[in-house]
Write a protein that holds these residues in place. Sequence first.
Motif, short mmCIF file in Angstrom:
data_model
loop_
_atom_site.label_atom_id
_atom_site.label_comp_id
_atom_site.label_asym_id
_atom_site.label_seq_id
_atom_site.Cartn_x
_atom_site.Cartn_y
_atom_site.Cartn_z
N LEU A 59 48.63 63.01 53.71
CA LEU A 59 49.84 63.51 54.63
C LEU A 59 49.90 62.74 56.10
CD1 LEU A 59 48.82 67.29 54.49
CD2 LEU A 59 50.46 66.07 53.41
N GLY A 62 52.19 59.58 55.64
CA GLY A 62 53.71 59.72 55.73
C GLY A 62 54.28 59.41 57.16
N SER A 63 53.42 59.81 58.28
CA SER A 63 53.71 59.40 59.33
C SER A 63 53.82 57.93 59.86
CB SER A 63 53.03 60.09 60.44
OG SER A 63 53.10 61.38 60.29
N SER A 65 54.32 55.76 57.48
CA SER A 65 55.39 55.20 56.72
C SER A 65 56.61 55.07 57.53
CB SER A 65 55.64 55.94 55.64
OG SER A 65 56.74 55.60 54.62
N ASP A 66 56.88 56.23 58.42
CA ASP A 66 57.91 56.51 59.33
C ASP A 66 57.70 55.57 60.67
OD1 ASP A 66 59.00 58.42 57.94
OD2 ASP A 66 58.52 59.85 58.75
N ARG A 70 58.70 51.92 55.38
CA ARG A 70 57.88 52.41 54.01
C ARG A 70 57.30 51.38 53.31
NH1 ARG A 70 63.17 54.60 55.08
NH2 ARG A 70 63.02 57.10 55.85
N PRO A 113 53.25 58.87 49.96
CA PRO A 113 54.16 59.26 50.89
C PRO A 113 55.10 58.22 50.93
CG PRO A 113 51.95 59.85 51.61
CD PRO A 113 51.78 58.81 50.44
N SER A 114 54.83 57.00 51.06
CA SER A 114 55.73 55.79 50.85
C SER A 114 56.63 55.97 49.74
CB SER A 114 54.90 54.43 51.14
OG SER A 114 54.20 54.49 52.22
N ALA A 117 58.88 58.82 50.36
CA ALA A 117 60.01 58.47 51.30
C ALA A 117 61.21 57.40 50.78
CB ALA A 117 59.27 57.87 52.54
N GLY A 386 60.23 65.88 50.73
CA GLY A 386 59.03 64.94 50.85
C GLY A 386 57.79 65.37 51.15
N ILE A 387 57.85 65.85 52.45
CA ILE A 387 56.79 66.54 53.13
C ILE A 387 56.15 67.65 52.21
CG2 ILE A 387 57.78 67.89 54.61
CD1 ILE A 387 54.45 66.18 55.18
N ALA A 390 54.25 66.08 49.37
CA ALA A 390 53.27 65.43 49.74
C ALA A 390 51.99 66.38 49.70
CB ALA A 390 53.17 64.72 51.17
#
Length: 449
Positions: A59, A62-63, A65-66, A70, A113-114, A117, A386-387, A390
């Motif tokens: 999880l 994901g942050s 990645s932002d 990505r 997550p990437s 995304a 997306g989230i 995930a």
Amino acid sequence: MNRPRAVLAIAILGSFVAFLDSSIVTVALPAIERDLGGGVSMQQWVVDSYLITLGALILVAGSLSDLLGRIRILRLGLLGFAVASVAIALAPTAGVLIGARLFQGAAGALLVPSSLALIMSTFRGPEQAKAIGTWTGATTGAFVVGPLLGGLLTDLASWRWAFGINVLPIAITILLLGRLGPSERRRPGTRVDLIGAALAAGGLGATVFALIEQPRLGWMHPAIIVTGTLGAVALIAMLIHESRTPAPMLPLSLFRIRNFAWGNAATWMIYGALALNGFILGVYLQTGAGLSATQAGMASLPVMLLMILGSSTVGRWAGRRGPRLFMTAGPAVMAVGSVMLLAVDAEFDYWTQVLPGVIVFGAGLTLTVAPLTSAILSPVGPDRAGIASAVNNAVARIAGLVAVAMLGSIVAGLLDLTGFHRATVVTAVLLAAGAAISWAGIRNDAAVQ
């Protein structure tokens, strides 16, 4: 290959590698134990060390990645996964292998997550939903094809190739990444929930240690009491932290959505049962029934064939009729298939004792997977798909982590015929619970919230 197709191929390959490695290992476990020793607890650690870091970090990745981009995070995850795979393939001891598996799980957490995304930023509208469905089906397929591939590699070469083979799809994915170009959107102000990730990893690690080592040390051993308590405290603290931090890795607000909350509760039971079933079949069919690794891997082949033939049809049916019936019937049928495995006897015969139960189990899984994904993602809406996906993947991996960690207590430390029957009954109970949760909680008319 045009950009959308390249993105989908990259997303599938990157995530497939991460999820494949959590299933490919099951049939290689007896060979690993013969080479490195350690008994059932070592085999549990080989599986769970990977799932600890994967489940805890999937999880927060994901942050990252932002924040960093990505493509950059995906490339970093792929390179880390390749290095860890080679380290595992060359591991001289069980300790080195387990350490490398921890690192491999962390790298795997960067991939999912990437990949999601990339899909979310490339596809829109119906095409986005279709792409997410394709991605979900492919990652689920990794759990089915993994044991067969692992068995073939173990028998024809060595268990070490079950990990070394990862280098090939990773190299292909990195080459495809080079075709996307450097342009991508970033969000430099993104906050990374490192505290939540640390609490999750520590809590899961301590809890799993207590569950795996308890059969050897006993519940009243100081190490079990301390680690079990610390694990529970860390996980509770993580939930409290997630409810208060402005940028949580686990948005608890999602669980206010009925189908999301109940769907993840069903996921916990169903995927915990899947992990337990895969472990006991992969190991017992070799150590108890005397099959080769390839034969043990082929035992799940009917499941793969049923999913290939029926998943898309079931998805269309669920789209017309709603997911509730399928999410109830599917796990219930899987539970029947698990109970049928009680026919396994000391005088072993695959065709009469295993195959019927595996076919029924596969039919139930085919009824379950697509409707479950639809029930969880549909009411969330495209902006949070997306989230939401995930979170659901994290729930599934952590459920498998806990189920495998509890195996020693279920089988009393020995996966003999009696232990196999006990674990089969527990699998059926988990699946029946998943069916009951789905019937009680899932609604067919859930609107996007």
